[in-house]
Enzyme design. Structure first.
Site, PDB file in Angstrom:
ATOM      1  N   GLY A  68     103.865  34.869  16.083  1.00 53.21           N
ATOM      2  CA  GLY A  68     102.863  34.310  16.987  1.00 53.21           C
ATOM      3  C   GLY A  68     103.050  32.850  17.372  1.00 53.21           C
ATOM      4  CD  GLN A  69     106.199  31.534  14.505  1.00 47.45           C
ATOM      5  OE1 GLN A  69     106.243  32.562  15.162  1.00 47.45           O
ATOM      6  NE2 GLN A  69     106.688  31.457  13.282  1.00 47.45           N
ATOM      7  CE  LYS A  70     101.188  25.993  22.690  1.00 47.43           C
ATOM      8  NZ  LYS A  70     100.405  24.932  22.139  1.00 47.43           N
ATOM      9  CG  MET A  72     108.414  33.787  17.667  1.00 47.52           C
ATOM     10  SD  MET A  72     109.946  34.675  17.939  1.00 47.52           S
ATOM     11  CE  MET A  72     109.367  36.355  18.147  1.00 47.52           C
TER      12      MET A  72
END
Length: 178
Positions: A68-70, A72
């Protein structure tokens, strides 16, 4: 023989369920708990995790947990092929990032591949004090604006395993309805 093979393949429908949400929402902890029944240490997901959840003898879901990281999020669209349901996980204690979660969810749901695909929002970390109610989360994510889509919100605790089995049984029912 070909007709039998076709019938057999129809019986073995693969139900791909995509688990998305902001980083630190608890997606990997949730998947690990679902698959093992145990509390497990997880680290931020770079890429994805995948596992098969058997709901009963005839029903299983292939659950894809996508980082869910920016950095990704632009890759999320590559996981939407053959998606039968989207499970969007939010940290129900993180009021500060709810607007970001709402924008991210809206953007994902605009993808053509998700047209008509059911949405389950899991309000994770309900075991913690100061977690938001289902109604608050529904309002914060503006879920009422998605009236053309089958959607549901359920509270859960990935760490404690609360509400997970019920949520994925509901996901399966939503897939059958759509």
């Amino acid at each position: 023989p070909l007709l039998l093979l076709h019938a057999a393949l129809k019986e073995v429908k693969i139900n791909n369920v995509i688990l998305m949400g902001l980083d630190s929402a608890g997606k990997s902890t949730l998947l690990a708990r679902l698959l093992t029944g145990q509390e497990m240490e997880t680290s931020p997901t770079i890429g994805f995790n995948v596992g098969t959840l058997d709901l009963d003898k005839k029903t299983s879901l292939t659950v894809w947990d996508v980082g869910g990281q920016k950095s990704m999020r632009p890759n999320w669209r590559y996981f939407l092929d053959d998606c039968k349901a989207l499970v969007f996980v939010v940290d129900s204690t993180d009021r500060v990032r709810m607007h970001e979660a709402q924008k991210v969810l809206k953007k994902v749901l605009c993808d053509e591949k998700l047209r008509g695909i059911p949405l389950m929002v899991l309000a994770n970390k309900k075991d913690l004090p100061d977690s938001m109610t289902i109604r608050e989360i529904s309002n914060q994510l503006d879920l009422d604006s998605h009236n053309e889509r089958l959607w549901e919100v359920q509270a859960c605790s990935a760490l404690k395993g609360l509400g997970l089995q019920q949520a994925f049984i509901s996901v399966h029912k939503m897939i059958k309805k759509s």
